[in-house]
Write a protein that holds these residues in place. Structure first.
Motif, PDB file in Angstrom:
ATOM      1  N   VAL A 118       0.639  -1.070  -0.010  1.00 19.54           N
ATOM      2  CA  VAL A 118      -0.053   0.005   0.011  1.00 19.54           C
ATOM      3  C   VAL A 118       0.904   1.104   0.053  1.00 19.54           C
ATOM      4  CG1 VAL A 118      -1.483   1.192   1.522  1.00 19.54           C
ATOM      5  CG2 VAL A 118      -1.973  -1.078   0.850  1.00 19.54           C
ATOM      6  N   LYS A 119       1.918   1.226   0.651  1.00 16.76           N
ATOM      7  CA  LYS A 119       2.891   2.010   0.724  1.00 16.76           C
ATOM      8  C   LYS A 119       2.470   3.439   1.493  1.00 16.76           C
ATOM      9  CE  LYS A 119       4.948   1.038  -3.743  1.00 16.76           C
ATOM     10  NZ  LYS A 119       5.092   1.318  -5.097  1.00 16.76           N
ATOM     11  N   GLY A 120       1.944   3.276   2.702  1.00 20.76           N
ATOM     12  CA  GLY A 120       1.344   4.195   3.432  1.00 20.76           C
ATOM     13  C   GLY A 120      -0.048   4.522   3.355  1.00 20.76           C
ATOM     14  N   PHE A 121      -0.530   4.488   4.298  1.00 16.31           N
ATOM     15  CA  PHE A 121      -2.095   4.788   4.471  1.00 16.31           C
ATOM     16  C   PHE A 121      -2.264   6.546   4.555  1.00 16.31           C
ATOM     17  CE2 PHE A 121      -2.361   0.229   5.587  1.00 16.31           C
ATOM     18  CZ  PHE A 121      -3.443   0.113   4.535  1.00 16.31           C
ATOM     19  N   LYS A 122      -3.099   6.845   4.363  1.00 14.60           N
ATOM     20  CA  LYS A 122      -3.465   8.392   4.613  1.00 14.60           C
ATOM     21  C   LYS A 122      -3.952   8.475   5.865  1.00 14.60           C
ATOM     22  CE  LYS A 122      -4.693   8.988  -0.225  1.00 14.60           C
ATOM     23  NZ  LYS A 122      -5.761   9.381  -1.371  1.00 14.60           N
ATOM     24  N   SER A 123      -3.915   9.780   6.390  1.00 13.81           N
ATOM     25  CA  SER A 123      -4.385  10.113   7.912  1.00 13.81           C
ATOM     26  C   SER A 123      -5.802   9.599   8.088  1.00 13.81           C
ATOM     27  CB  SER A 123      -4.487  11.759   8.143  1.00 13.81           C
ATOM     28  OG  SER A 123      -5.341  12.446   7.188  1.00 13.81           O
ATOM     29  N   ASN A 124      -6.571   9.631   7.317  1.00 12.78           N
ATOM     30  CA  ASN A 124      -8.095   8.765   7.374  1.00 12.78           C
ATOM     31  C   ASN A 124      -8.069   7.435   7.666  1.00 12.78           C
ATOM     32  OD1 ASN A 124      -7.697   8.393   4.774  1.00 12.78           O
ATOM     33  ND2 ASN A 124      -9.782   9.557   4.455  1.00 12.78           N
ATOM     34  N   GLY A 125      -6.779   6.697   7.498  1.00 10.16           N
ATOM     35  CA  GLY A 125      -6.784   5.239   7.366  1.00 10.16           C
ATOM     36  C   GLY A 125      -7.051   4.745   6.121  1.00 10.16           C
TER      37      GLY A 125
END
Length: 260
Positions: free
Chosen positions: A15-22
């Motif tokens: 995924v290479k990192g989720f955003k702040s909202n998951g």
């Protein structure tokens, strides 16, 4: 489905990192992965949501999509709001030309993650929001700087200032079609954050009254994946609801063809 910790680690790496909202979209598709964490902040669960690209789901509303000065769309989570938006965007592009259509993609769920949108939307302009808190500056830039005629957005009403921007959009020319959470129009009109977008204000006694025009000409309730309720004249529906009268609606059932 149960995963081992090594499976979770593999998913997180891809995924290479989720955003702040998951959330994070899957590149080249309209699918989404959502993250869940344990009390130590470690990823321990994921939810995959399959983004459906269906043609025909919005077809019965073609005349509204092509001519209305903005459409509000509501529905419960996973009811098919974004699926409807995708088909509406394609219909709008077919009828009015894709150049004037701009999609403000909050979680990159409408057109897809990555530098290139889903191939079906190759001619549609996409403005990625990235982190949810960037929605307001991105929406502001699209409204004021790009000569956009028709804007499509999703999940409005969660960031400070986005409702006011939609109200101001008319001064700059573009019409906005956007989704909000809520089962039906009556429920949406009780949401104090969204009220200004529908020309409503709350009196000191808690009752609502009309102080202006709604930001949308029409409104569509997504009740189920193939069942919709259309308010062709949103302003009239609001007046009737505030007066305690039933609004004039059209109940529509649709059939669709899956493209992916």
């Amino acid at each position: 489905m149960l995963f081992r910790s090594t499976d979770i680690d593999s998913i997180e790496a891809q995924v290479k990192g989720f955003k702040s909202n998951g959330r994070k979209g899957v590149e080249g598709s309209t699918h989404r992965v959502a993250a869940g964490y344990n009390d130590r902040g470690r990823l321990d669960k994921v939810t995959f949501r399959v983004g459906r690209l269906l043609r025909g789901v919005a077809e019965p509303f073609r005349d509204v999509i092509v001519t209305a000065k903005g459409i509000g769309i509501c529905g419960m989570p996973a009811s098919g709001k974004t699926t409807f938006l995708r088909d509406a965007i394609l219909i709008d592009g077919e009828s009015n030309g894709s150049f004037g259509v701009n999609v403000v993609d909050t979680s990159n769920e409408i057109l897809g993650e990555g530098d290139d949108p889903h191939p079906v939307f190759a001619d549609v302009r996409q403005d990625k929001v990235g982190e949810p808190e960037n929605l307001v500056p991105v929406l502001q830039r699209v409204i004021r700087s790009h000569g956009t005629e028709r804007i499509y957005a999703d999940e409005v009403g969660y960031q400070d200032g986005d409702v006011q921007l939609i109200l101001q959009a008319e001064r700059f020319g573009p019409t906005i079609t956007s989704s909000v959470h809520g089962r039906d129009l009556q429920g949406v009109l009780q949401n104090r954050v969204l009220m200004p977008m529908f020309g409503l204000e709350v009196r000191p006694d808690g009752s609502s009254h009309i102080v202006g025009s709604p930001a949308f000409e029409a409104f569509i309730e997504v009740r189920q994946r193939n069942y919709f309720v259309l308010h062709r004249n949103l302003a009239d529906s609001i007046q009737r609801i505030i007066a305690g009268q039933p609004p004039i609606t059209e109940h529509v059932f649709t059939q669709a063809t899956r493209l992916n």
